[in-house]
Design an enzyme around this catalytic site. Structure first.
Site, short mmCIF file in Angstrom:
data_model
loop_
_atom_site.label_atom_id
_atom_site.label_comp_id
_atom_site.label_asym_id
_atom_site.label_seq_id
_atom_site.Cartn_x
_atom_site.Cartn_y
_atom_site.Cartn_z
N LYS A 14 -0.10 -8.25 4.96
CA LYS A 14 -0.67 -6.90 5.07
C LYS A 14 -1.20 -6.66 6.49
O LYS A 14 -1.09 -5.56 7.02
CB LYS A 14 -1.82 -6.72 4.07
CG LYS A 14 -1.38 -6.59 2.62
CD LYS A 14 -2.59 -6.19 1.76
CE LYS A 14 -2.53 -6.71 0.34
NZ LYS A 14 -1.58 -6.05 -0.52
N GLU A 67 -11.17 -3.44 5.39
CA GLU A 67 -10.93 -1.99 5.43
C GLU A 67 -12.19 -1.26 5.01
O GLU A 67 -12.99 -1.77 4.24
CB GLU A 67 -9.81 -1.61 4.45
CG GLU A 67 -8.43 -2.00 4.93
CD GLU A 67 -7.34 -1.64 3.93
OE1 GLU A 67 -7.65 -1.06 2.86
OE2 GLU A 67 -6.17 -1.95 4.23
N HIS A 91 -8.07 -2.38 -9.80
CA HIS A 91 -7.05 -2.28 -8.76
C HIS A 91 -5.64 -2.55 -9.26
O HIS A 91 -4.75 -2.88 -8.48
CB HIS A 91 -7.38 -3.18 -7.57
CG HIS A 91 -8.76 -2.94 -7.01
ND1 HIS A 91 -9.14 -1.70 -6.53
CD2 HIS A 91 -9.83 -3.73 -6.90
CE1 HIS A 91 -10.40 -1.77 -6.13
NE2 HIS A 91 -10.86 -2.99 -6.34
N ARG A 149 10.67 -3.98 -2.58
CA ARG A 149 11.40 -4.25 -3.82
C ARG A 149 11.41 -3.00 -4.66
O ARG A 149 10.81 -1.99 -4.31
CB ARG A 149 10.66 -5.35 -4.59
CG ARG A 149 9.19 -4.94 -4.81
CD ARG A 149 8.46 -5.90 -5.71
NE ARG A 149 7.01 -5.79 -5.56
CZ ARG A 149 6.23 -4.99 -6.26
NH1 ARG A 149 6.75 -4.15 -7.15
NH2 ARG A 149 4.93 -4.96 -6.08
#
Ligand code: ADP
Ligand code: ADP
Ligand code: MG
Length: 679
Positions: free
Chosen positions: A116, A200, A235, A291
């Site tokens: 990420k 973040e 999440h 994907r």
């Protein structure tokens, strides 16, 4: 085009890929672990090859074994599905080295998006907006806590190698940062073998909006529009839809362009999803999933396309089947993920055998059920506990939502606990109908959603119809057993073959001992000349009958009023599904029932339904009489006492208090009964 492909996956997605391959005239090779012998995907494929033990590491994740099967079966390409090897760059490279086409992006694109942090650095250079944060190399506490302070609390620590909602920590204030970081790193190291993290700004009321992209090997990259996946628990996505409610064309275009730019930046080919987090008018890149996504069917429903077909065509070197200007959204689609999860145990996976499973009827273009299981299959602890994805389409969002509620109401699952109660509660919530979506939806409405999730899966006090349905099902089974016995006796004219013989004496009746939760009920049942019964229910007597409906299903008729229902029986447990109301289980002590097949005549006692042992009343060596209580298990909120099938001496007790047992688990065995007790 390929003549034969291998599907390196299991469950619903393997079945999904096989369906498209078959439509395209491509032969299919399924692979299966020992836990999946006979699974639905192995039966749909043209060939099915064993690849090893249940543990994914030794089967579905074994690159060597899967490539070996591909070679030996003559498969020209491999579809990885999602999960397992789908985002494994090493696997994509190994396929290429073996001369087998990987139906997915190039290994370098997977690698580029695999971290990420690295992906965010790349996106920054490509001009894609990022959520304020830190994704640098330095990983020491000083650098990271300084970054957190600069970003401003609350912040989110994310495992750079993370996925599936794992390895994330929200930190509310600076004082908690060091400890949260340590925990996140530990979790990241154990889950992903890589303890690097990024930080973040934690958005407090964001929406998850993602863009489906597609690219071919001829330089075309298009956006197939957005999906809103904001209904999440911890999440993890639960309900997804397309288009995103309230999305205006300008914003759709801006997000589509950002996603296409992201894909181009890594030389992307095939199906991919660029995930954004959106708040107010702003949207920020989160990650790219390289994907096919679990929720791809909602995009298929609104675009009328088959994304697996697109994947296969692109992998075969064909250009994208349609140019961007021919792509459009029609109507609205919603997907709900149906999981074997226990709402009373914080939605932990619920394993067991699906002893009864009825899924909503599919209506082409309107109601679609993507599933990998059938009645009789097991949900095992080895894999994802998903039962199915239910996808509905409507001309507009309200129409799609109506269909979703109706289809959810058709679900009947016995053998595992499910999240169906939660799905129904969300779909029926006024805030969901109003499109008030953000990732905090479930937490914010928890007071309304979570009790409903539990109740709809194992209802509180049953209404009279539930008692009546259970009683009638028992009486029906008794009649069938008596008829069968009379036939077997060779004398069909015997008075005992008269299945309603007990009413010959005029006002005959039978008492049934029923139990639901902590409520016990002795129900007096009076057979009537027309085959119905008068039941003395707590609220007063009713005339009750079961009859077939037009489609071969059952209807319960109470004082002339008919409603659809179904009853699934497992020994003493009767699960009643009243149209759209979820499951209610009633236990019956049935003196006339045929003996339980799993205990009668055998020297052992097994669990008739999955449950938790609450008491063990005997010890090895104890001499017990027939019907002596041995073990008490709690199942479906009820206590069930298991008794000795015959007099004897207890030999072994396999499980202790608080252990969870599966249906059929051996609990108590007996030594050969001593001669004195044998009679
Ligand atoms: P995963 O790899 O687990 O899918 P993501 O980065 O896609 O990880 O994040 C998963 C979910 O976490 C998102 O769908 C969103 O609900 C939430 N999330 C991620 N980043 C943020 C953020 N900065 N602020 C608030 N919520 C976030
Ligand atoms: P998406 O982002 O496509 O909605 P999720 O992140 O919610 O997907 O779930 C996909 C994850 O589910 C995979 O990353 C993997 O961890 C798990 N998974 C996917 N397919 C399977 C499967 N067939 N069996 C077991 N687990 C799977
Ligand atoms: Mg994600």
């Amino acid at each position: 085009m390929f003549g034969k492909i291998l599907i390196a996956n299991r469950g619903e997605i393997a079945c999904r890929v096989i369906a498209t391959a078959r439509r395209l005239g491509i032969a299919t090779v399924a692979v299966y672990s020992e836990a999946d012998a006979g699974a639905r995907h192995t039966r749909l494929a043209d060939e099915a090859w064993p690849i090893g033990p249940a543990q994914a590491r030794q089967s579905y994740l074994s690159i060597e074994t899967i490539l070996d099967v591909a070679r030996r079966s003559g498969a020209e390409a491999i579809h990885p599905g999602y999960g397992f090897l789908a985002e494994n760059a090493e696997f994509a490279a190994a396929c290429a080295a073996a001369g087998i086409t990987f139906i997915g992006p190039p290994a370098e694109a997977i690698r580029a998006m695999g971290s990420k942090a690295a992906a965010k650095a790349l996106m920054e250079r490509a001009g894609v907006p990022l959520v304020p944060g830190y994704h640098g190399e330095a990983q020491d506490l000083a650098t990271l806590s300084e970054a957190a302070a600069r970003i401003g609390y609350p912040v989110l620590i994310k495992a750079s190698a993370g996925g599936g909602g794992k390895g994330m920590r929200v930190v509310e204030r600076a004082a908690d940062f060091a400890e949260a970081l340590e925990g996140a790193k530990r979790e990241a190291a154990s889950s992903f073998g890589d303890d690097r993290v990024l930080i973040e700004k934690y958005l407090t009321r964001p929406r998850h909006i993602e863009i489906q992209v597609f690219a071919d090997t001829h330089g075309n990259t298009v956006s197939l529009f957005e999906r809103d996946c904001s209904i999440q628990r911890r999440h993890q996505k639960i309900i997804e839809e397309a288009p995103a409610p309230g999305m205006d064309p300008a914003r759709r275009q801006a997000m589509g362009e950002a996603a296409v730019a992201a894909a181009r930046a890594v030389g992307y080919v095939g199906a991919g999803t660029v995930e954004f987090i959106a708040e107010g008018d702003a949207f920020f890149f989160m990650e790219m999933n390289t994907r096919l996504q679990v929720e791809h069917p909602v995009t298929e429903m609104v675009t009328g396309l088959d994304l697996v077909e697109w994947q296969i065509r692109v992998a075969a070197g064909e250009p994208l089947p349609l140019p961007a200007e021919r792509l459009a959204i029609r109507g609205h689609a919603i997907e709900a993920r149906v999981y074997a999860e226990d709402p009373e145990r914080d939605f932990l996976p619920s394993t067991g055998t699906l002893s009864h499973l009825r899924q909503p009827r599919e209506i082409p273009g309107q109601v679609r059920v993507d599933t990998g299981v059938r009645a009789g299959d097991a949900i095992t602890p080895h894999y994802d506990p998903m039962i199915a994805k239910l996808i509905v389409w409507g001309e507009d969002r309200p129409a799609a939502l109506r269909r979703l509620l109706a289809a959810l109401g058709e679900y009947e699952v016995v053998g595992v606990r499910t999240n169906l109660g939660l799905l129904r509660a969300i779909a029926g919530h006024p805030a969901f109908a109003a499109g008030e979506l953000d990732t905090g939806f479930i937490a914010r409405h928890a007071a309304a959603l979570l009790p409903a999730a539990v109740a709809a899966d194992a209802g509180p006090a049953p209404e009279p119809a539930v008692w009546a349905a259970a009683a009638l099902a028992v009486l029906r089974d008794q009649r069938a057993a008596i008829t069968a016995a009379a036939r077997a006796s060779g004398d069909p004219f015997s008075p005992w073959a008269e299945t309603d013989a007990w009413r010959l004496n005029g006002d005959g009746y039978q008492d049934l001992h029923l139990r639901h939760g902590s409520t016990a009920l002795t129900l007096r049942c009076h057979p009537q000349p027309d085959g119905s019964f008068r039941l003395d229910l707590p609220g007063g007597p009713v005339r009750a009958a079961l009859e077939e409906d037009a489609e071969g299903g059952l209807r319960l008729v109470l004082d002339g009023v008919a409603r659809r229902l179904s009853v699934a029986r497992r020994d003493a447990a009767l699960t009643v599904f009243l149209a759209g109301q979820g499951a209610q289980t009633v236990l019956v002590e049935d003196p006339l029932a045929p003996p339980r097949s799993d205990t009668a005549g055998s020297e052992r006692v097994t669990a008739p339904i999955p449950g938790r042992i609450t008491r063990v009343l005997v010890r090895p060596g104890d001499r017990v009489q027939k019907n002596a209580p041995l073990v008490v298990i709690e199942a479906m909120k009820m206590e069930l006492t298991l008794r000795a099938p015959a007099a004897g001496v207890v030999a072994t007790i396999a499980h202790g208090v608080d252990e969870m047992v599966e249906e059929g688990t051996e609990l108590v065995t007996f030594a050969d009964p001593p001669p004195s007790a044998a009679a």
